[in-house]
Scaffold this motif. Structure first.
Motif, PDB file in Angstrom:
ATOM      1  N   ASN A   1      43.029  25.294  42.589  1.00  0.00           N
ATOM      2  CA  ASN A   1      43.553  26.036  43.740  1.00  0.00           C
ATOM      3  C   ASN A   1      42.437  26.449  44.697  1.00  0.00           C
ATOM      4  O   ASN A   1      42.667  27.199  45.634  1.00  0.00           O
ATOM      5  CB  ASN A   1      44.310  27.286  43.255  1.00  0.00           C
ATOM      6  CG  ASN A   1      45.367  27.727  44.246  1.00  0.00           C
ATOM      7  OD1 ASN A   1      45.908  26.915  44.993  1.00  0.00           O
ATOM      8  ND2 ASN A   1      45.660  29.020  44.266  1.00  0.00           N
ATOM      9  N   GLY A   2      41.214  25.986  44.435  1.00  0.00           N
ATOM     10  CA  GLY A   2      40.111  26.280  45.325  1.00  0.00           C
ATOM     11  C   GLY A   2      39.414  27.599  45.060  1.00  0.00           C
ATOM     12  O   GLY A   2      38.500  27.970  45.805  1.00  0.00           O
ATOM     13  N   GLN A   3      39.793  28.322  44.011  1.00  0.00           N
ATOM     14  CA  GLN A   3      39.172  29.619  43.697  1.00  0.00           C
ATOM     15  C   GLN A   3      38.004  29.368  42.741  1.00  0.00           C
ATOM     16  O   GLN A   3      38.042  29.722  41.560  1.00  0.00           O
ATOM     17  CB  GLN A   3      40.208  30.556  43.067  1.00  0.00           C
ATOM     18  CG  GLN A   3      41.408  30.827  43.972  1.00  0.00           C
ATOM     19  CD  GLN A   3      42.591  31.383  43.183  1.00  0.00           C
ATOM     20  OE1 GLN A   3      43.399  30.640  42.618  1.00  0.00           O
ATOM     21  NE2 GLN A   3      42.677  32.701  43.124  1.00  0.00           N
ATOM     22  N   VAL A   4      36.951  28.775  43.278  1.00  0.00           N
ATOM     23  CA  VAL A   4      35.867  28.284  42.432  1.00  0.00           C
ATOM     24  C   VAL A   4      35.096  29.435  41.784  1.00  0.00           C
ATOM     25  O   VAL A   4      34.738  29.373  40.606  1.00  0.00           O
ATOM     26  CB  VAL A   4      34.928  27.371  43.245  1.00  0.00           C
ATOM     27  CG1 VAL A   4      33.829  26.812  42.346  1.00  0.00           C
ATOM     28  CG2 VAL A   4      35.718  26.230  43.874  1.00  0.00           C
ATOM     29  N   ASP A   5      34.824  30.499  42.540  1.00  0.00           N
ATOM     30  CA  ASP A   5      34.083  31.629  41.969  1.00  0.00           C
ATOM     31  C   ASP A   5      34.862  32.268  40.817  1.00  0.00           C
ATOM     32  O   ASP A   5      34.293  32.606  39.768  1.00  0.00           O
ATOM     33  CB  ASP A   5      33.792  32.680  43.041  1.00  0.00           C
ATOM     34  CG  ASP A   5      32.739  32.195  44.030  1.00  0.00           C
ATOM     35  OD1 ASP A   5      31.998  31.260  43.685  1.00  0.00           O
ATOM     36  OD2 ASP A   5      32.671  32.736  45.148  1.00  0.00           O
ATOM     37  N   GLU A   6      36.190  32.435  41.020  1.00  0.00           N
ATOM     38  CA  GLU A   6      37.012  33.006  39.961  1.00  0.00           C
ATOM     39  C   GLU A   6      37.023  32.085  38.734  1.00  0.00           C
ATOM     40  O   GLU A   6      36.957  32.553  37.586  1.00  0.00           O
ATOM     41  CB  GLU A   6      38.452  33.226  40.446  1.00  0.00           C
ATOM     42  CG  GLU A   6      38.600  34.329  41.479  1.00  0.00           C
ATOM     43  CD  GLU A   6      38.439  33.803  42.904  1.00  0.00           C
ATOM     44  OE1 GLU A   6      37.764  32.765  43.088  1.00  0.00           O
ATOM     45  OE2 GLU A   6      38.967  34.435  43.830  1.00  0.00           O
ATOM     46  N   ALA A   7      37.100  30.771  38.978  1.00  0.00           N
ATOM     47  CA  ALA A   7      37.093  29.813  37.873  1.00  0.00           C
ATOM     48  C   ALA A   7      35.793  29.909  37.082  1.00  0.00           C
ATOM     49  O   ALA A   7      35.799  29.847  35.845  1.00  0.00           O
ATOM     50  CB  ALA A   7      37.283  28.395  38.402  1.00  0.00           C
TER      51      ALA A   7
END
Length: 716
Positions: A412-418
């Motif tokens: 979903n593009g939430q790379v920092d959260e991932a």
């Protein structure tokens, strides 16, 4: 060195073309078991020449006999040969004349496959038409001899004949080695003699064993492996040379082989043969069974509980997929609608947290497959909460659910959260080690993907390589190997290592097709980045064809609103923009943007990418104002989503600077292009294709402003 010079007196254009093809083929082959090309060129007289590594060695059959190698040692040498040939196949090169005299062994015992003069670059469908190619009749496959299509299975057949001789000391088809005899056996579909039937006392002595022992060794599973490698029909052989090597390794370890039909009795016999002492211990242990009766009852109760839980999961999912309320959902309910109803119905499972965790985990991962990443994360978080009720101190399942949440965030593009969620999963796996190698590979692969999305390609490569090493173990599913190869290929593309990347993607596509079928959805997942790799490797027409193949599969399997379809469509349109086919690219970019707010959240990387893509297409079409609006909106959205200093922000500024050059606003464009190039180079390195694009835009700027010296400097 060894030097080959084409004699111009031959004056045959076809031979000259073949010689140059050999030079190109050898240049792509860098492997310890293959001869290396050191140089090449044309003499002052116009004669093409090659300078190759000189291999001083013996043909493999003579080497093995001279050193009286036993069967295991011969198989180890043969495995090195297969490793080199499999590498050549992954690089899209077919040898077509494998025989003992083309497989040399040095005095140090190192294998070198030589003479790729008859090799042919494989076509995308993995076949190369024979077209009257040179061959050695005694080692040629039936399809070579009869003029059929020749692919990797043909090299495997030739290797099978070499292996037959290494093990038996005899030719698989007797002493008739003429072309006519070979064609006759090919047309008659003649099968080889059983290997154990042709060995002699002399052959046994050369293998440091007795005739009886050699016959026992060559019968059974080893004969079955040879028969599969030497099957008359290519489709009946192993799927690849690597599969042949894997089965030989299983035989050496005493494990069941793939070439033989499975059965409980067969596996039990193999187990007993491998574990003779353990089997004896089991017999003793049976005598103490009565003493362990209480423990056995406890285990039985646990197993019964697990069985009941599995039954509950199956019952719930069966009801879900059967759509228990057809009146409410309609007879044509989509999977998404069924999952939505199932998510609500799963509330009834909350009093049983173990069951709730399992069911919601399945629902969450299915939402990932459908491209609904927000719904996937919501279900996986509820599964995680339920799992934590069951295991307050954490568990392997806790780590797996965290990994699933990270995947939904990443996609979903939430790379920092991932990244943060993966760190939490890793900490849990350190406390509760993962027993399943498939999950260990996935965890490494996921870590590498996240680093790649952050632009940390140098850091991603060793992570992917560790995953690839684990995936090479026997028993790992082909689709797992395919995924790791594709992700490593993506990182290498961004480091400018294009030939390696193309070879990895070719391997990935082949493995996925073998595992799932020619038009499975996962094949499109592999074809899309493969097309990008081909593009950056300079094979642009071929890249467009692969994009179109991927899109056709995505439309068929996913439909035009799936995020993966949007991803492939956007990359295809990007290629068209670089080819200056702006009118064709524009509607594709708009089709991607039409999914914004439906199946693509603003956090999805394809949204700002498609905005920039549309702007880059509109500018050259003369719609400068509209194009600039889209480029600036793309940059603004990326600034919301990405941390300051992220390389993708510099990429957006570079695209905007190129647009300003089109608009002849050179004073605005120059500092923007220079600064973005500096940031991109620092983040991605000189070899990155993104950096090359940024520098080309500076060349365009200085050519437009009549500054040839600056243009030449950036072009260089």
């Amino acid at each position: 060195v060894a030097i080959k010079v084409m004699d111009l007196r031959l004056s045959d254009p076809a031979l000259v073309a073949q010689f140059r093809a050999e030079r190109q083929i050898l240049a792509a082959l860098e492997h310890p078991s293959l001869t290396r090309l050191l140089d090449g060129g044309v003499t002052p007289l116009g004669e093409p020449y090659l300078v190759m590594e000189y291999v001083e060695g013996q043909p493999i059959d003579r080497y093995c006999d001279a050193h009286r190698l036993d069967v295991p040692a011969r198989l180890r040498l043969f495995a090195d040969v297969c490793d080199g040939v499999a590498f050549a196949h992954r690089t899209l090169v077919l040898h077509r004349d494998l025989k003992p005299s083309n497989i040399l062994v040095t005095s140090e015992g190192r294998v070198k496959v030589v003479d790729f003069g008859t090799a042919t670059l494989l076509q995308p469908d993995r076949l190369a038409t024979m077209s009257a190619a040179p061959l050695t009749p005694a080692y040629a496959s039936p399809e070579q001899l009869t003029g059929g299509p020749v692919g990797t299975a043909s090299d495997q057949y030739s290797l099978g004949l070499v292996l037959f001789e290494l093990l038996t000391g005899a030719s698989a088809f007797g002493e008739r080695t003429s072309l006519m005899a070979a064609v006759e056996r090919a047309l008659a579909a003649t099968t080889t003699t059983a290997p154990q039937a042709v060995v002699t006392d002399a052959a046994a002595a050369a293998r440091q064993t007795s005739l009886a022992k050699l016959r026992r060794t060559l019968s059974g599973d080893l004969a079955t492996i040879l028969a599969k490698a030497l099957a008359h029909a290519p489709a009946a052989r192993y799927a690849s040379v690597q599969h042949l090597t894997d089965d030989l390794a299983r035989w050496q370890r005493g494990e069941p082989i793939v070439a033989r039909p499975d059965s409980v009795g067969y596996r039990l016999r193999k187990l007993v043969a491998r574990r003779r002492f353990e089997t004896a211990a089991v017999v003793v242990a049976v005598l103490a069974l009565a003493g362990g009766l209480v423990a056995a009852l406890v285990q039985a109760r646990r197993a019964d509980a697990q069985s009941r839980r599995a039954s509950e999961v199956v019952r719930f999912l069966t009801t879900m997929l059967g759509s228990a309320e057809p009146g409410a959902l309609g007879k044509d309910a989509t999977v998404g609608e069924v999952l939505g109803r199932a998510s609500t119905n799963a509330d009834a499972l909350d009093p049983s947290p173990g069951l709730a965790a399992e069911v919601r985990g399945i629902i969450g991962r299915t939402f990932i497959a459908l491209g609904d990443y927000e719904a996937a994360e919501a279900q996986l978080r509820r599964a995680l909460a339920a799992e934590r009720q069951t295991s307050p101190e954490g568990s392997v399942d806790t780590a797996r659910l965290l990994s699933g949440i990270a995947e939904a965030q990443e996609l979903n593009g939430q790379v920092d959260e991932a990244q943060r969620t993966l760190d939490e999963a890793d900490a849990m796996w350190r406390r509760h080690p993962e027993p399943d190698p498939g999950w260990r590979i996935e965890a490494l692969d996921q870590r590498g993907r996240v680093r790649s999305r952050e632009g940390e390609f140098d850091a991603a490569v060793p992570v992917f390589e560790r995953a690839r090493a684990l995936a090479a173990a026997p028993g790992i599913a082909p689709e797992v190997r395919a995924a790791v190869a594709a992700n490593l290929g993506f990182a290498l593309t961004n480091l400018g290592r294009h030939q390696e990347s193309v070879a990895l993607y070719a391997e990935s596509v082949e493995q996925t097709r073998l595992a799932m079928g020619a038009d499975a959805a996962m094949v499109a997942d592999r074809l899309s980045p493969y097309a990008s790799a081909l593009w950056y490797a300079g094979e642009r027409e071929r890249a467009l064809g692969v994009y179109e193949e991927a899109l056709a599969i995505r439309r068929k399997r996913h439909g035009p609103e799936h995020p993966d379809y949007a991803f492939t469509l956007a990359n295809y349109a990007d290629s068209l923009v670089w080819l200056e086919q702006y009118a064709k690219a524009e509607p594709m970019a708009r089709e991607v943007l039409a999914l914004r707010g439906r199946t693509l959240a603003d956090t999805h990387p394809m949204v700002p990418f498609a905005m920039a893509l549309l702007g880059r297409a509109l500018g050259p079409l003369g719609r400068l104002d509209e194009g600039e609006r889209w480029l600036r909106e793309s940059l603004a959205l990326r600034r919301k989503l990405l941390p300051a200093g992220h390389w993708a922000l510099a990429s957006s500024r570079s695209a905007l600077g190129a647009h300003l050059v089109l608009a002849k606003r050179f004073a605005e464009a120059e500092p923007m292009l220079l600064d973005s190039e500096r940031v991109l180079t620092a983040a991605l390195g000189d070899a990155s294709p993104v950096v090359a694009d940024a520098r080309q835009r500076l060349v365009d700027l200085y050519e437009a402003t009549n500054r040839p010296a600056d243009a030449a400097r950036w072009r260089e």
